[in-house]
Motif scaffolding. Structure first.
Motif, mmCIF file in Angstrom:
data_model
loop_
_atom_site.group_PDB
_atom_site.id
_atom_site.type_symbol
_atom_site.label_atom_id
_atom_site.label_comp_id
_atom_site.label_asym_id
_atom_site.label_seq_id
_atom_site.Cartn_x
_atom_site.Cartn_y
_atom_site.Cartn_z
ATOM 1 N N LYS A 217 0.836 -1.223 0.000
ATOM 2 C CA LYS A 217 0.000 0.000 0.000
ATOM 3 C C LYS A 217 0.858 1.255 0.000
ATOM 4 O O LYS A 217 0.446 2.297 -0.515
ATOM 5 C CB LYS A 217 -0.934 0.012 1.217
ATOM 6 N N GLY A 218 2.045 1.165 0.594
ATOM 7 C CA GLY A 218 2.921 2.330 0.647
ATOM 8 C C GLY A 218 3.682 2.579 -0.657
ATOM 9 O O GLY A 218 4.457 3.516 -0.754
ATOM 10 N N ALA A 219 3.460 1.711 -1.654
ATOM 11 C CA ALA A 219 4.265 1.805 -2.883
ATOM 12 C C ALA A 219 3.760 2.887 -3.823
ATOM 13 O O ALA A 219 2.565 3.112 -3.939
ATOM 14 C CB ALA A 219 4.241 0.467 -3.604
ATOM 15 N N GLU A 220 4.716 3.533 -4.488
ATOM 16 C CA GLU A 220 4.335 4.446 -5.576
ATOM 17 C C GLU A 220 4.552 3.799 -6.928
ATOM 18 O O GLU A 220 3.883 4.112 -7.904
ATOM 19 C CB GLU A 220 5.153 5.739 -5.479
ATOM 20 N N ARG A 221 5.548 2.897 -6.968
ATOM 21 C CA ARG A 221 5.852 2.238 -8.236
ATOM 22 C C ARG A 221 6.007 0.727 -7.995
ATOM 23 O O ARG A 221 7.085 0.163 -8.109
ATOM 24 C CB ARG A 221 7.129 2.830 -8.838
ATOM 25 N N PRO A 222 4.873 0.063 -7.672
ATOM 26 C CA PRO A 222 4.945 -1.368 -7.340
ATOM 27 C C PRO A 222 5.103 -2.255 -8.580
ATOM 28 O O PRO A 222 4.709 -1.852 -9.682
ATOM 29 C CB PRO A 222 3.593 -1.635 -6.674
ATOM 30 N N ARG A 272 11.068 -4.527 -19.312
ATOM 31 C CA ARG A 272 11.762 -5.175 -18.203
ATOM 32 C C ARG A 272 12.784 -4.262 -17.524
ATOM 33 O O ARG A 272 12.765 -4.083 -16.301
ATOM 34 C CB ARG A 272 12.447 -6.446 -18.719
ATOM 35 N N SER A 273 13.680 -3.668 -18.317
ATOM 36 C CA SER A 273 14.726 -2.853 -17.672
ATOM 37 C C SER A 273 14.125 -1.689 -16.925
ATOM 38 O O SER A 273 14.564 -1.350 -15.822
ATOM 39 C CB SER A 273 15.755 -2.322 -18.669
ATOM 40 N N LEU A 274 13.111 -1.074 -17.521
ATOM 41 C CA LEU A 274 12.487 0.075 -16.862
ATOM 42 C C LEU A 274 11.893 -0.312 -15.503
ATOM 43 O O LEU A 274 12.174 0.334 -14.487
ATOM 44 C CB LEU A 274 11.374 0.660 -17.753
ATOM 45 N N VAL A 275 11.115 -1.383 -15.468
ATOM 46 C CA VAL A 275 10.431 -1.707 -14.209
ATOM 47 C C VAL A 275 11.393 -2.199 -13.131
ATOM 48 O O VAL A 275 11.196 -1.927 -11.946
ATOM 49 C CB VAL A 275 9.250 -2.697 -14.398
ATOM 50 N N LEU A 276 12.447 -2.910 -13.536
ATOM 51 C CA LEU A 276 13.417 -3.341 -12.523
ATOM 52 C C LEU A 276 14.090 -2.118 -11.901
ATOM 53 O O LEU A 276 14.254 -2.015 -10.685
ATOM 54 C CB LEU A 276 14.470 -4.274 -13.120
ATOM 55 N N LYS A 277 14.472 -1.190 -12.760
ATOM 56 C CA LYS A 277 15.190 -0.002 -12.268
ATOM 57 C C LYS A 277 14.304 0.915 -11.437
ATOM 58 O O LYS A 277 14.688 1.390 -10.379
ATOM 59 C CB LYS A 277 15.728 0.801 -13.453
ATOM 60 N N GLU A 278 13.111 1.168 -11.924
ATOM 61 C CA GLU A 278 12.304 2.255 -11.362
ATOM 62 C C GLU A 278 11.352 1.831 -10.246
ATOM 63 O O GLU A 278 10.869 2.694 -9.505
ATOM 64 C CB GLU A 278 11.483 2.920 -12.476
ATOM 65 N N SER A 279 11.060 0.551 -10.123
ATOM 66 C CA SER A 279 10.067 0.142 -9.121
ATOM 67 C C SER A 279 10.562 0.469 -7.711
ATOM 68 O O SER A 279 11.770 0.512 -7.459
ATOM 69 C CB SER A 279 9.821 -1.367 -9.237
ATOM 70 N N ASP A 280 9.625 0.712 -6.785
ATOM 71 C CA ASP A 280 10.049 0.961 -5.396
ATOM 72 C C ASP A 280 9.646 -0.170 -4.446
ATOM 73 O O ASP A 280 10.267 -0.350 -3.398
ATOM 74 C CB ASP A 280 9.554 2.330 -4.882
ATOM 75 N N THR A 355 1.904 3.416 -14.122
ATOM 76 C CA THR A 355 1.382 2.430 -15.075
ATOM 77 C C THR A 355 1.416 3.002 -16.502
ATOM 78 O O THR A 355 1.676 2.271 -17.453
ATOM 79 C CB THR A 355 -0.053 2.000 -14.708
ATOM 80 N N ALA A 356 1.211 4.303 -16.624
ATOM 81 C CA ALA A 356 1.234 4.908 -17.971
ATOM 82 C C ALA A 356 2.649 4.897 -18.542
ATOM 83 O O ALA A 356 2.849 4.630 -19.735
ATOM 84 C CB ALA A 356 0.692 6.338 -17.917
ATOM 85 N N ALA A 357 3.637 5.165 -17.684
ATOM 86 C CA ALA A 357 5.035 5.158 -18.151
ATOM 87 C C ALA A 357 5.414 3.767 -18.667
ATOM 88 O O ALA A 357 6.102 3.634 -19.687
ATOM 89 C CB ALA A 357 5.966 5.571 -17.016
ATOM 90 N N ILE A 358 4.926 2.747 -17.976
ATOM 91 C CA ILE A 358 5.239 1.365 -18.390
ATOM 92 C C ILE A 358 4.552 1.041 -19.717
ATOM 93 O O ILE A 358 5.159 0.512 -20.644
ATOM 94 C CB ILE A 358 4.812 0.366 -17.303
ATOM 95 N N LYS A 359 3.287 1.397 -19.787
ATOM 96 C CA LYS A 359 2.511 1.145 -21.001
ATOM 97 C C LYS A 359 3.172 1.791 -22.201
ATOM 98 O O LYS A 359 3.278 1.198 -23.287
ATOM 99 C CB LYS A 359 1.105 1.718 -20.821
#
Ligand code: ADP
Ligand code: TPW
Ligand code: MG
Length: 575
Positions: A217-222, A272-280, A355-359
């Motif tokens: 719940k505390g995540a901004e980029r799960p 893949r690279s984006l979400v691994l790097k940017e997720s919190d 989610t928009a950045a990933i899309k």
């Protein structure tokens, strides 16, 4: 003991023996398929199994029988059984047993062994080897039965050890003397054990579930990462509902592809690279932070601080590579259901910015790839050939895709979308070459579905003789050999300029299709994506064993595919 079995033994003084106790024990536990290579002391065991209505598939090499058993375990959640002779046969099967253990697949390697008295005094028996001692460090559990009346317990223990908790490989040692031992049939029937609830559910501690939900719940980029443990668990509906209800983007590991269709709007596979790097916050479900995920740290994971939530049945997996902020220990079905139940009505989907950045990234990458997949170049490159096969899987989503090689593996994994769970079977945790034909055979046998095996020419060579097995059992397997004349590429030259070709190069213009013809299967030689497409569609329509020799540009690949960075570099030599 089952009542029917007791009633069958009417004759007073009737006898049974080790052979039949093994068979009765396996059948009692609903195990009816055996992957084997015959020989002393288990030839007759295979015959009697077949006579008793079991499916006994004989292979040309134990390693392939073992890989078949391992993947059968993954597909069915029951231990796959590999049956071998002593010392050399046992050792040939052992690679697969270690592979099963490493991949968390339930499997039992049952090997005949020589006379204990002679082995222990090292007096040189036929195929002498202390197999139990050698197997032990390579599997989850290893047992030996010394009396016929212990066969039932030995098999029950083996089954439970293979499938309960974190699944894995089990070794069961069956000395020739025990197989031949005779005992009273009624006492024998009484000695059998039907394993009740072999893999008990393991419910997570509610506190651990609440903690996990708090972190999420505390995540901004799960981000959710699904691994092959999630595919193994067969909790497909719960996982899909959880992912969709949470709205969190997900990344499937190779063999988790298709758990949700790769075309799902929440799939971050192409980013893949984006979400691994940017997720919190990263929620791991049935996936280890091993080398395949750069151990959860370093460049691939970016600089932003990250919190991990991990769902796994194995408590010691937690904190194995990085700190796990919220461990949830239990079976995936129960854990995911508990997370879902705990989410409540006030659950907020992740920020749309994320989610928009990933899309956006997914769309850019997919659009960039599209024209390359439609190229009709001759000789074919990986994109042209795999573009054709991608369409075939799209049109036949219930077919099983087997895949090994370096470039052949890496490109196929990212290019071919999967639509259903447990349809993509590959080299697993070790990246091992040689699983192809055993995997294809077990997939066809266990599921009855058509199988498409996409194989690098090197990868295929490790188990190629099993195409005779495929023809013998008339299995609906279409093998496509990506023939680039070598390991990674076919262009290397011997740096010493001598008569030997380079270490990574094979015979030019090899015709693997003719090997298939030798056994009565269909062999096709193709050089363009259109021809490839026609040949594979024809094979999948008719279900006849087929091998398509697909000529790939020998310059198209790269060293070690996508993991060339793992090669050590010499500071002295120049390439
Ligand atoms: P991948 O190779 O796809 O990244 P891994 O093989 O590394 O996946 O991870 C699989 C994980 O799944 C293992 O840690 C294993 O303990 C876990 N696992 C397997 N089956 C279950 C299950 N039924 N419930 C919970 N965890 C499981
Ligand atoms: C048991 C090392 C990794 S990939 C590979 C080898 C030998 C073959 C790559 O060539 P292939 O694919 O299959 O022709 P392509 O498209 O790149 O040309 N022994 C084992 N396992 C591994 N992983 C190796 C060696 C290896
Ligand atoms: Mg090759």
């Amino acid at each position: 003991m089952e009542m029917e079995m007791a009633e069958e033994i009417e004759e007073v003084g009737a006898l049974t023996d080790g052979f039949h106790l093994v068979i009765d024990a396996l059948k009692l536990n609903d195990i009816k398929t055996i992957f084997n290579v015959p020989g002393i002391p288990i030839t007759d065991l295979g015959r009697y199994m077949q006579a008793a209505g079991m499916r006994v598939l004989s292979f040309r090499h134990e390693q392939n029988a073992g890989y078949a058993a391992a993947i059968a375990g993954f597909l069915t959640k029951k231990p796959g059984i590999c049956l071998t002779v002593s010392a050399p046969g046992f050792l040939n099967g052992l690679t697969a047993l270690a592979h099963a253990t490493t991949n968390c697949f339930p499997m039992i390697l049952i090997s005949g062994s020589s006379e204990r008295e002679i082995v222990d005094l090292q007096q040189g028996d036929y195929e002498e080897m202390d197999q139990l001692a050698i197997a032990k460090p390579l599997c989850k559990a290893a047992y030996r039965v010394l009396h016929a009346e212990d066969i039932g317990i030995g098999i029950a223990r083996s089954i439970r050890a293979a499938v309960s908790g974190r699944p894995g490989g089990v070794y069961l040692d069956l000395p020739a003397a025990v197989i031949g031992q005779v005992m009273d049939a009624r006492a024998g029937a009484d000695s059998l054990v039907k394993v009740v609830d072999a893999a008990p559910r393991q419910l997570p501690d509610p506190q651990s579930v609440a903690r996990a939900l708090d972190v999420l719940k505390g995540a901004e980029r799960p981000l959710i990462i699904l691994g092959k443990g999630a595919a193994y668990a067969q909790a497909d509906d719960a996982i899909r509902t959880f992912v969709e209800t949470s709205g969190i983007p997900y990344l499937p590991m190779s063999m988790a592809k298709g758990l949700l269709p790769d075309t799902h709007p929440q799939s971050a596979g192409a980013a893949r690279s984006l979400v691994l790097k940017e997720s919190d916050v990263v929620l791991l479900i049935g996936v280890r932070l091993n080398w395949l995920l750069s151990h959860g740290k370093g460049k691939a994971w970016g600089n932003a601080p990250k919190k991990f939530v991990q769902v796994d049945i194995e408590p010691t997996e937690m904190d194995s590579n990085v700190e796990i902020a919220a461990p949830v220990v239990g079976d995936i079905g129960s854990c995911v259901q508990a997370l879902l139940d705990g989410m409540g009505k006030d659950w907020a989907p992740p920020p749309s910015q994320w989610t928009a950045a990933i899309k956006d990234k997914v769309e850019t990458n997919v659009t960039r790839m599209a024209p390359r997949l439609q190229n009709n170049n001759v000789p074919m490159d990986y994109h042209g050939a795999l573009g054709a096969l991608r369409t075939i899987i799209k049109e036949r989503p219930d077919a099983i895709l087997v895949n090994e090689g370096a470039n052949t593996l890496d490109f196929a994994r990212s290019i071919i979308d999967m639509y259903q769970p447990r349809k993509r079977l590959d080299v697993g945790t070790w990246g091992v070459m040689g699983v192809g034909m055993g995997t294809a055979i077990a997939a066809a046998v266990e599921t009855g579905k058509p199988v498409l095996a996409i194989e690098g020419d090197s990868a295929f060579g490790f188990s190629g003789m099993e195409i005779e097995t495929i023809c013998r059992y008339k299995l609906p397997v279409c093998v496509v050999v990506f023939n680039n004349g070598g390991i990674y590429r076919g262009t290397d030259v011997n740096p010493a300029g001598g008569p030997d070709v380079a270490t990574t190069v094979f015979v030019k213009d090899a015709r693997y299709d003719k090997m298939m013809e030798a056994f009565g299967g269909v062999g096709v030689h193709v050089t363009s994506p259109d021809e490839l497409s026609r040949a594979v569609n024809a094979a999948m329509d008719c279900g006849e064993p087929t091998l398509v020799n697909a000529v790939i540009d020998e310059k198209a690949g790269t060293e070690s595919g996508r993991i060339g960075n793992l090669n050590p570099q010499s500071v002295v030599a120049k390439k």
